[in-house]
Motif scaffolding. Structure first.
Motif, PDB file in Angstrom:
ATOM      1  N   SER A 132       7.917  16.515  12.766  1.00 26.38           N
ATOM      2  CA  SER A 132       6.678  17.283  12.916  1.00 26.38           C
ATOM      3  C   SER A 132       6.238  17.806  11.550  1.00 26.38           C
ATOM      4  CB  SER A 132       6.898  18.453  13.877  1.00 26.38           C
ATOM      5  OG  SER A 132       7.750  19.408  13.279  1.00 26.38           O
ATOM      6  N   GLU A 133       5.015  18.344  11.497  1.00 29.75           N
ATOM      7  CA  GLU A 133       4.511  18.889  10.232  1.00 29.75           C
ATOM      8  C   GLU A 133       5.365  20.055   9.750  1.00 29.75           C
ATOM      9  OE1 GLU A 133       0.494  19.784  11.264  1.00 29.75           O
ATOM     10  OE2 GLU A 133      -0.196  17.737  10.861  1.00 29.75           O
ATOM     11  N   ILE A 134       5.833  20.871  10.672  1.00 26.12           N
ATOM     12  CA  ILE A 134       6.679  22.010  10.308  1.00 26.12           C
ATOM     13  C   ILE A 134       8.005  21.520   9.725  1.00 26.12           C
ATOM     14  CG2 ILE A 134       7.950  23.986  11.247  1.00 26.12           C
ATOM     15  CD1 ILE A 134       5.669  24.245  13.328  1.00 26.12           C
ATOM     16  N   GLU A 135       8.611  20.512  10.357  1.00 30.85           N
ATOM     17  CA  GLU A 135       9.881  19.968   9.862  1.00 30.85           C
ATOM     18  C   GLU A 135       9.701  19.320   8.487  1.00 30.85           C
ATOM     19  OE1 GLU A 135      12.199  18.729  13.946  1.00 30.85           O
ATOM     20  OE2 GLU A 135      10.530  17.474  13.280  1.00 30.85           O
ATOM     21  N   ILE A 136       8.587  18.636   8.300  1.00 29.92           N
ATOM     22  CA  ILE A 136       8.317  18.012   7.001  1.00 29.92           C
ATOM     23  C   ILE A 136       8.144  19.078   5.936  1.00 29.92           C
ATOM     24  CG2 ILE A 136       6.698  16.589   5.685  1.00 29.92           C
ATOM     25  CD1 ILE A 136       6.060  15.146   8.358  1.00 29.92           C
ATOM     26  N   ALA A 137       7.411  20.139   6.255  1.00 24.72           N
ATOM     27  CA  ALA A 137       7.205  21.235   5.304  1.00 24.72           C
ATOM     28  C   ALA A 137       8.538  21.855   4.915  1.00 24.72           C
ATOM     29  CB  ALA A 137       6.277  22.284   5.906  1.00 24.72           C
TER      30      ALA A 137
ATOM     31  N   VAL B 106       5.745  12.227   2.719  1.00 21.74           N
ATOM     32  CA  VAL B 106       5.126  12.803   3.913  1.00 21.74           C
ATOM     33  C   VAL B 106       4.877  11.722   4.955  1.00 21.74           C
ATOM     34  CG1 VAL B 106       3.030  13.904   4.794  1.00 21.74           C
ATOM     35  CG2 VAL B 106       4.123  14.807   2.751  1.00 21.74           C
ATOM     36  N   VAL B 107       4.334  10.589   4.547  1.00 24.41           N
ATOM     37  CA  VAL B 107       4.046   9.499   5.486  1.00 24.41           C
ATOM     38  C   VAL B 107       5.333   8.976   6.104  1.00 24.41           C
ATOM     39  CG1 VAL B 107       3.199   7.114   5.657  1.00 24.41           C
ATOM     40  CG2 VAL B 107       1.873   8.828   4.423  1.00 24.41           C
ATOM     41  N   VAL B 108       6.345   8.785   5.301  1.00 25.49           N
ATOM     42  CA  VAL B 108       7.617   8.263   5.812  1.00 25.49           C
ATOM     43  C   VAL B 108       8.242   9.243   6.794  1.00 25.49           C
ATOM     44  CG1 VAL B 108       9.991   7.706   5.145  1.00 25.49           C
ATOM     45  CG2 VAL B 108       8.086   6.781   3.837  1.00 25.49           C
ATOM     46  N   LEU B 109       8.278  10.515   6.435  1.00 18.63           N
ATOM     47  CA  LEU B 109       8.881  11.498   7.335  1.00 18.63           C
ATOM     48  C   LEU B 109       8.091  11.636   8.633  1.00 18.63           C
ATOM     49  CD1 LEU B 109       9.926  14.276   4.817  1.00 18.63           C
ATOM     50  CD2 LEU B 109      11.447  12.779   6.119  1.00 18.63           C
ATOM     51  N   ARG B 110       6.775  11.541   8.557  1.00 14.64           N
ATOM     52  CA  ARG B 110       5.943  11.731   9.745  1.00 14.64           C
ATOM     53  C   ARG B 110       5.960  10.511  10.649  1.00 14.64           C
ATOM     54  NH1 ARG B 110       4.699  13.511  13.894  1.00 14.64           N
ATOM     55  NH2 ARG B 110       2.586  13.750  14.623  1.00 14.64           N
TER      56      ARG B 110
ATOM     57  N   SER C  12      -2.610  18.082   4.058  1.00 17.80           N
ATOM     58  CA  SER C  12      -3.514  17.506   3.054  1.00 17.80           C
ATOM     59  C   SER C  12      -2.927  16.241   2.443  1.00 17.80           C
ATOM     60  CB  SER C  12      -3.843  18.535   1.967  1.00 17.80           C
ATOM     61  OG  SER C  12      -2.722  18.802   1.160  1.00 17.80           O
ATOM     62  N   GLN C  13      -1.613  16.228   2.185  1.00 21.66           N
ATOM     63  CA  GLN C  13      -0.978  15.040   1.627  1.00 21.66           C
ATOM     64  C   GLN C  13      -1.034  13.881   2.624  1.00 21.66           C
ATOM     65  OE1 GLN C  13       0.543  14.644  -1.655  1.00 21.66           O
ATOM     66  NE2 GLN C  13      -0.824  16.388  -1.836  1.00 21.66           N
ATOM     67  N   ALA C  14      -0.813  14.185   3.899  1.00 20.55           N
ATOM     68  CA  ALA C  14      -0.884  13.140   4.932  1.00 20.55           C
ATOM     69  C   ALA C  14      -2.310  12.604   5.049  1.00 20.55           C
ATOM     70  CB  ALA C  14      -0.412  13.690   6.272  1.00 20.55           C
ATOM     71  N   SER C  15      -3.295  13.488   5.004  1.00 25.05           N
ATOM     72  CA  SER C  15      -4.689  13.066   5.102  1.00 25.05           C
ATOM     73  C   SER C  15      -5.075  12.164   3.932  1.00 25.05           C
ATOM     74  CB  SER C  15      -5.599  14.295   5.145  1.00 25.05           C
ATOM     75  OG  SER C  15      -6.946  13.919   5.132  1.00 25.05           O
TER      76      SER C  15
ATOM     77  N   ALA D 101       0.831  -1.204   0.000  1.00 25.62           N
ATOM     78  CA  ALA D 101       0.000   0.000   0.000  1.00 25.62           C
ATOM     79  C   ALA D 101       0.866   1.256   0.000  1.00 25.62           C
ATOM     80  CB  ALA D 101      -0.922  -0.009   1.215  1.00 25.62           C
ATOM     81  N   LEU D 102       1.941   1.247   0.775  1.00 24.23           N
ATOM     82  CA  LEU D 102       2.843   2.397   0.824  1.00 24.23           C
ATOM     83  C   LEU D 102       3.527   2.620  -0.520  1.00 24.23           C
ATOM     84  CD1 LEU D 102       3.925   4.514   2.826  1.00 24.23           C
ATOM     85  CD2 LEU D 102       5.797   2.956   3.324  1.00 24.23           C
ATOM     86  N   ARG D 103       3.923   1.538  -1.167  1.00 26.31           N
ATOM     87  CA  ARG D 103       4.593   1.624  -2.468  1.00 26.31           C
ATOM     88  C   ARG D 103       3.668   2.186  -3.543  1.00 26.31           C
ATOM     89  NH1 ARG D 103       6.217  -3.775  -3.451  1.00 26.31           N
ATOM     90  NH2 ARG D 103       7.496  -3.554  -1.609  1.00 26.31           N
ATOM     91  N   ASP D 104       2.358   1.965  -3.407  1.00 27.00           N
ATOM     92  CA  ASP D 104       1.397   2.441  -4.400  1.00 27.00           C
ATOM     93  C   ASP D 104       1.045   3.920  -4.250  1.00 27.00           C
ATOM     94  OD1 ASP D 104       1.316  -0.058  -5.535  1.00 27.00           O
ATOM     95  OD2 ASP D 104      -0.515  -0.677  -4.494  1.00 27.00           O
ATOM     96  N   LEU D 105       1.452   4.533  -3.130  1.00 25.44           N
ATOM     97  CA  LEU D 105       1.164   5.961  -2.943  1.00 25.44           C
ATOM     98  C   LEU D 105       1.995   6.808  -3.911  1.00 25.44           C
ATOM     99  CD1 LEU D 105       1.179   6.344   0.952  1.00 25.44           C
ATOM    100  CD2 LEU D 105      -0.803   6.399  -0.560  1.00 25.44           C
ATOM    101  N   PRO D 106       1.481   7.969  -4.295  1.00 26.44           N
ATOM    102  CA  PRO D 106       2.296   8.896  -5.093  1.00 26.44           C
ATOM    103  C   PRO D 106       3.537   9.311  -4.292  1.00 26.44           C
ATOM    104  CG  PRO D 106      -0.007   9.554  -5.128  1.00 26.44           C
ATOM    105  CD  PRO D 106       0.113   8.448  -4.124  1.00 26.44           C
ATOM    106  N   PRO D 107       4.623   9.656  -4.963  1.00 27.17           N
ATOM    107  CA  PRO D 107       5.885   9.950  -4.266  1.00 27.17           C
ATOM    108  C   PRO D 107       5.776  11.018  -3.175  1.00 27.17           C
ATOM    109  CG  PRO D 107       6.282   9.777  -6.606  1.00 27.17           C
ATOM    110  CD  PRO D 107       4.802   9.700  -6.414  1.00 27.17           C
ATOM    111  N   ARG D 108       5.050  12.087  -3.412  1.00 24.50           N
ATOM    112  CA  ARG D 108       4.954  13.162  -2.413  1.00 24.50           C
ATOM    113  C   ARG D 108       4.217  12.675  -1.164  1.00 24.50           C
ATOM    114  NH1 ARG D 108       7.709  17.736  -2.403  1.00 24.50           N
ATOM    115  NH2 ARG D 108       7.337  17.872  -4.613  1.00 24.50           N
ATOM    116  N   GLN D 109       3.128  11.931  -1.357  1.00 24.65           N
ATOM    117  CA  GLN D 109       2.385  11.398  -0.212  1.00 24.65           C
ATOM    118  C   GLN D 109       3.236  10.391   0.550  1.00 24.65           C
ATOM    119  OE1 GLN D 109      -1.466   9.874  -1.324  1.00 24.65           O
ATOM    120  NE2 GLN D 109      -2.091  11.805  -2.269  1.00 24.65           N
ATOM    121  N   ARG D 110       3.964   9.556  -0.169  1.00 21.20           N
ATOM    122  CA  ARG D 110       4.833   8.572   0.463  1.00 21.20           C
ATOM    123  C   ARG D 110       5.907   9.277   1.290  1.00 21.20           C
ATOM    124  NH1 ARG D 110       7.924   5.648  -3.603  1.00 21.20           N
ATOM    125  NH2 ARG D 110       5.873   5.376  -4.496  1.00 21.20           N
TER     126      ARG D 110
END
Length: 149
Positions: free
Chosen positions: A112-117, A102-106, A129-132, A91-100
């Motif tokens: 944190s969201e600020i560090e990821i941004a 965000v999920v990996v970093l979080r 929004s990408q995490a959601s 499921a993680l591999r099927d996510l678009p790169p940007r969403q993946r």
């Protein structure tokens, strides 16, 4: 280095591509490392962002069709990995790169969201929004996997 390799593994889906990604990014920024340390407040975040950008670029390039003159006689064999058949990795591999990313970093790196941004060079709202979207997709895919068993 281990953290970068873990992040690369989660982005790419296998340790060999992760090592290539880390090596390629470190080669690019290694010659100007003192400038990166001096100008950026967090060289690790800069490196993660460079890895995410390089991975997205590689993914875009690999989507193109590559033509070969001869069909290979045998299929290429590849090494199997311990977590390759896990539903979460699929499921993680099927996510678009940007969403993946965000999920990996979080959830994998614990940022944190600020560090990821800052790492990805996007707004905090984009991270949310990408995490959601990613979590909704993962929930749907994993629920389908559980129901299918």
């Amino acid at each position: 280095m281990p953290g970068l390799l873990r992040y690369g593994h989660a982005l790419t889906g296998n340790p060999h591509d992760a090592a290539d990604l880390v090596q390629g990014v470190l080669e690019k920024i290694g010659s100007r490392w003192s400038l990166v340390v001096r100008k950026t407040g967090d060289p690790l975040a800069y490196t993660r962002r460079a890895m995410a950008n390089a991975h997205v670029s590689r993914w875009r390039r690999s989507r193109r069709e590559s033509l070969v003159s001869d069909i290979p006689d045998t299929a290429a064999t590849r090494e199997r990995y311990a977590f390759e058949d896990e539903p979460l990795w699929h499921a993680l591999r099927d996510l678009p790169p940007r969403q993946r990313a965000v999920v990996v970093l979080r959830y994998y790196e614990g940022l944190s969201e600020i560090e990821i941004a800052q790492t990805l060079g996007v707004s905090q709202g984009t991270v949310k929004s990408q995490a959601s979207k990613a979590m909704a997709t993962l929930r749907t895919k994993l629920a389908a996997t559980v129901e299918g068993r």
